[in-house]
Design an enzyme around this catalytic site. Structure first.
Site, PDB file in Angstrom:
ATOM      1  N   TYR A 144       0.872  -1.181   0.000  1.00  0.00           N
ATOM      2  CA  TYR A 144       0.000   0.000   0.000  1.00  0.00           C
ATOM      3  C   TYR A 144       0.902   1.221   0.000  1.00  0.00           C
ATOM      4  CZ  TYR A 144      -3.425   3.466   1.654  1.00  0.00           C
ATOM      5  OH  TYR A 144      -4.222   4.577   1.794  1.00  0.00           O
ATOM      6  N   ASP A 239       9.359   2.812  -0.846  1.00  0.00           N
ATOM      7  CA  ASP A 239       8.338   3.480  -0.042  1.00  0.00           C
ATOM      8  C   ASP A 239       8.653   3.151   1.421  1.00  0.00           C
ATOM      9  OD1 ASP A 239       4.684   3.415   0.147  1.00  0.00           O
ATOM     10  OD2 ASP A 239       6.214   4.256   1.453  1.00  0.00           O
ATOM     11  N   LYS A 267       4.866   9.332   8.368  1.00  0.00           N
ATOM     12  CA  LYS A 267       4.718   8.795   9.729  1.00  0.00           C
ATOM     13  C   LYS A 267       5.773   9.331  10.701  1.00  0.00           C
ATOM     14  CE  LYS A 267       2.413   4.686   7.894  1.00  0.00           C
ATOM     15  NZ  LYS A 267       1.037   4.762   8.395  1.00  0.00           N
TER      16      LYS A 267
HETATM   17  P1  KE4 Z   1      -0.608   8.381   4.435  1.00  0.00           P
HETATM   18  O1  KE4 Z   1      -1.170   9.091   3.227  1.00  0.00           O
HETATM   19  O2  KE4 Z   1      -1.663   7.567   5.167  1.00  0.00           O
HETATM   20  O3  KE4 Z   1       0.156   9.309   5.370  1.00  0.00           O
HETATM   21  O4  KE4 Z   1       0.495   7.339   3.925  1.00  0.00           O
HETATM   22  C1  KE4 Z   1       0.161   6.388   2.955  1.00  0.00           C
HETATM   23  C2  KE4 Z   1       1.130   5.226   3.070  1.00  0.00           C
HETATM   24  C3  KE4 Z   1       2.128   5.095   2.132  1.00  0.00           C
HETATM   25  N1  KE4 Z   1       3.028   4.098   2.198  1.00  0.00           N
HETATM   26  C4  KE4 Z   1       2.989   3.191   3.207  1.00  0.00           C
HETATM   27  C5  KE4 Z   1       4.017   2.090   3.246  1.00  0.00           C
HETATM   28  C6  KE4 Z   1       1.990   3.275   4.201  1.00  0.00           C
HETATM   29  O5  KE4 Z   1       1.958   2.354   5.203  1.00  0.00           O
HETATM   30  C7  KE4 Z   1       1.033   4.305   4.138  1.00  0.00           C
HETATM   31  C8  KE4 Z   1      -0.082   4.431   5.145  1.00  0.00           C
HETATM   32  N2  KE4 Z   1      -0.277   3.308   5.994  1.00  0.00           N
HETATM   33  C9  KE4 Z   1      -1.626   3.120   6.525  1.00  0.00           C
HETATM   34  C10 KE4 Z   1      -1.620   1.963   7.527  1.00  0.00           C
HETATM   35  N3  KE4 Z   1      -0.983   0.801   7.088  1.00  0.00           N
HETATM   36  C11 KE4 Z   1      -2.151   4.356   7.119  1.00  0.00           C
HETATM   37  C12 KE4 Z   1      -3.390   4.173   7.955  1.00  0.00           C
HETATM   38  C13 KE4 Z   1      -4.576   4.828   7.343  1.00  0.00           C
HETATM   39  O6  KE4 Z   1      -4.714   4.787   6.103  1.00  0.00           O
HETATM   40  O7  KE4 Z   1      -5.375   5.382   8.128  1.00  0.00           O
END
Ligand code: KE4
Length: 427
Positions: A144, A239, A267
């Site tokens: 993701y 990523d 994060k």
């Molecule tokens: P954000 O747009 O949520 O800040 O980041 C996206 C993203 C990109 N790449 C990786 C490897 C990520 O894990 C994420 C976001 N992770 C999720 C949980 N696994 C965020 C939680 C959510 O969507 O509320």
């Protein structure tokens, strides 16, 4: 445990917000529960609106590696707030954060701060396409990378949890240039390059997957991706939104010794406030506006409060022994959970890299998405509810990573294992 106040809060939230949440990853539908509403948090503990306290392994899905409300981070954000929230003008703090990031992640020779991981990956791909003049991208199934259209294909995390790896609203055109392959399968990646000669701008990968649960790269996998992308003139994008400053101070690229062309962060780099970053080789980043033709912008990019939280967090993570401590706590929790599975006689396994781990209800190693059986979600749901009722809060999905922080300790880990033993026995 009663959740009356959370129930009322959830009813109120659903009036205006889809699913009563601002991110489906928090919806708790796949674990057969309604979300508990947070009231406050400190260290390794979260308190809900009913006054119940929980040992927390959600960690805001990764940022809270120091623990919640670390006093030094709170103080630094407070001082920044007193000087003004946002200026629409550059600040020296942004320069300090980008310098610190480049020191810790040398492959990010030049970089841009944004406000989320999604913005970071979306911008990195646009930059890669602008730099190479190519359109194709490769992503791996179960990874993701945020919710930009081109990346919502066989995505992990919430997209997977809700059983819709491909999202509605994403047009065929938006994903026409997105190619996918199973994780940990170099032949499948090579086949795409062979079928799409000189058409792939970049391959983007979670160097340790957190979004199908924790799935480590098999030996040689990252090195193989590095060699394949180089051979075919495509950029390798790590990523590291989740793994950055999590699995090592220099991220997965430092831990595994493989250097990408571009890196995405999020994060932890914001310490719990909105910060993302993308960057890489100076010649690549030279195409980004205003120096080059690739446009990317943002009102909140480099926000002074977020930057203050990020700087404070990276400083505290740089203290000697921090990552040895995280490793020791992660290993203790992994060993305890593994013993609990064996003692209770439940089919499952724990997969861990550093202080991120997942307990899978799977018969064997999870190396790729389809190694997770269809029964896993329901079994994880029952386990999640048992742990919640025992005062331990896990990310509400089989396809997420648990996070240990520096505020956790041996007693907390052992209490978690005992709760797991009881929750597994109740299955
Ligand atoms: P954000 O747009 O949520 O800040 O980041 C996206 C993203 C990109 N790449 C990786 C490897 C990520 O894990 C994420 C976001 N992770 C999720 C949980 N696994 C965020 C939680 C959510 O969507 O509320």
């Amino acid at each position: 445990m009663k959740h009356e106040a959370s129930k009322r809060a959830f009813e109120a939230a659903t009036r205006r917000m889809p699913g009563g949440v601002n991110s489906p990853a928090r919806a708790c539908r796949s674990v057969g529960a309604e979300p508990v509403f947070a009231a406050r948090a400190e260290g390794a503990w979260v308190e809900d609106v009913d006054g119940q306290r929980y040992i927390d392994y959600v960690g805001a899905f990764g940022p809270m590696i120091l623990g919640h409300a670390h006093p030094e981070v709170v103080a630094r954000v407070g001082r920044a707030a007193a000087r003004g929230f946002s200026f629409g003008m550059p600040t020296e703090a942004e320069t300090a954060l980008t310098e610190r990031i480049a020191e810790l992640v040398p492959a990010m020779e030049r970089l841009r701060l944004v406000s989320s991981g999604t913005e970071a990956t979306m911008s990195a791909l646009r930059t890669a396409r602008g730099y190479t003049g190519r359109r194709g991208i490769i992503k791996l199934e179960g990874c993701y990378h945020g919710h930009a259209d081109a990346l919502l294909v066989k995505a992990g995390s919430g997209a997977l949890t809700h059983g819709s790896p491909d999202s509605a609203g994403v047009t065929p055109g938006a994903v026409a240039d997105t190619f996918t392959a199973p994780y940990n399968d170099l032949d499948a990646v090579e086949a795409i390059f062979t079928a799409q000669p000189e058409a792939i701008a970049a391959l983007i990968v979670e160097p340790v997957v957190g979004n199908m649960g924790v799935v480590p790269p098999e030996p040689g996998y990252l090195e193989g991706l590095r060699e394949l992308t180089r051979r075919h003139g495509a950029l390798l994008i790590f990523d590291e939104v989740m793994t950055g400053f999590r699995v090592a101070l220099g991220g997965a690229q430092a831990r595994f010794g493989v250097t990408p062309d571009m890196t995405c962060l999020g994060k932890i780099v914001g310490g719990g406030l909105p910060v993302g970053a993308y960057g890489g080789r100076a010649d690549i980043m030279g195409v980004v506006a205003p120096e080059g033709p690739v446009y990317q912008a943002g009102t909140n990019s480099g926000n002074p409060l977020s930057v203050a939280a990020g700087l404070a967090t990276l400083e505290l993570l740089s203290h000697p022994g921090a990552y040895e401590r995280l490793e020791a706590l992660g290993a203790r929790l992994e060993a305890g959970l593994t013993a609990a599975l064996e003692d209770v006689g439940v089919e499952g396994r724990v997969q861990r890299v550093g202080s991120m781990l997942t307990l899978f209800f799977a018969p064997g190693p999870v190396r790729r998405l389809d190694d997770v059986p269809d029964t896993a979600s329901a079994r994880f749901g029952a386990f999640w509810r048992g742990m919640r009722d025992a005062g331990v809060l896990l990310p509400p999905s089989q396809y997420e990573a648990w996070f240990v922080s520096l505020a956790h300790d041996e007693a907390i880990c052992d209490r978690t294992v005992e709760a797991a033993r009881q929750a597994l026995a109740a299955q």
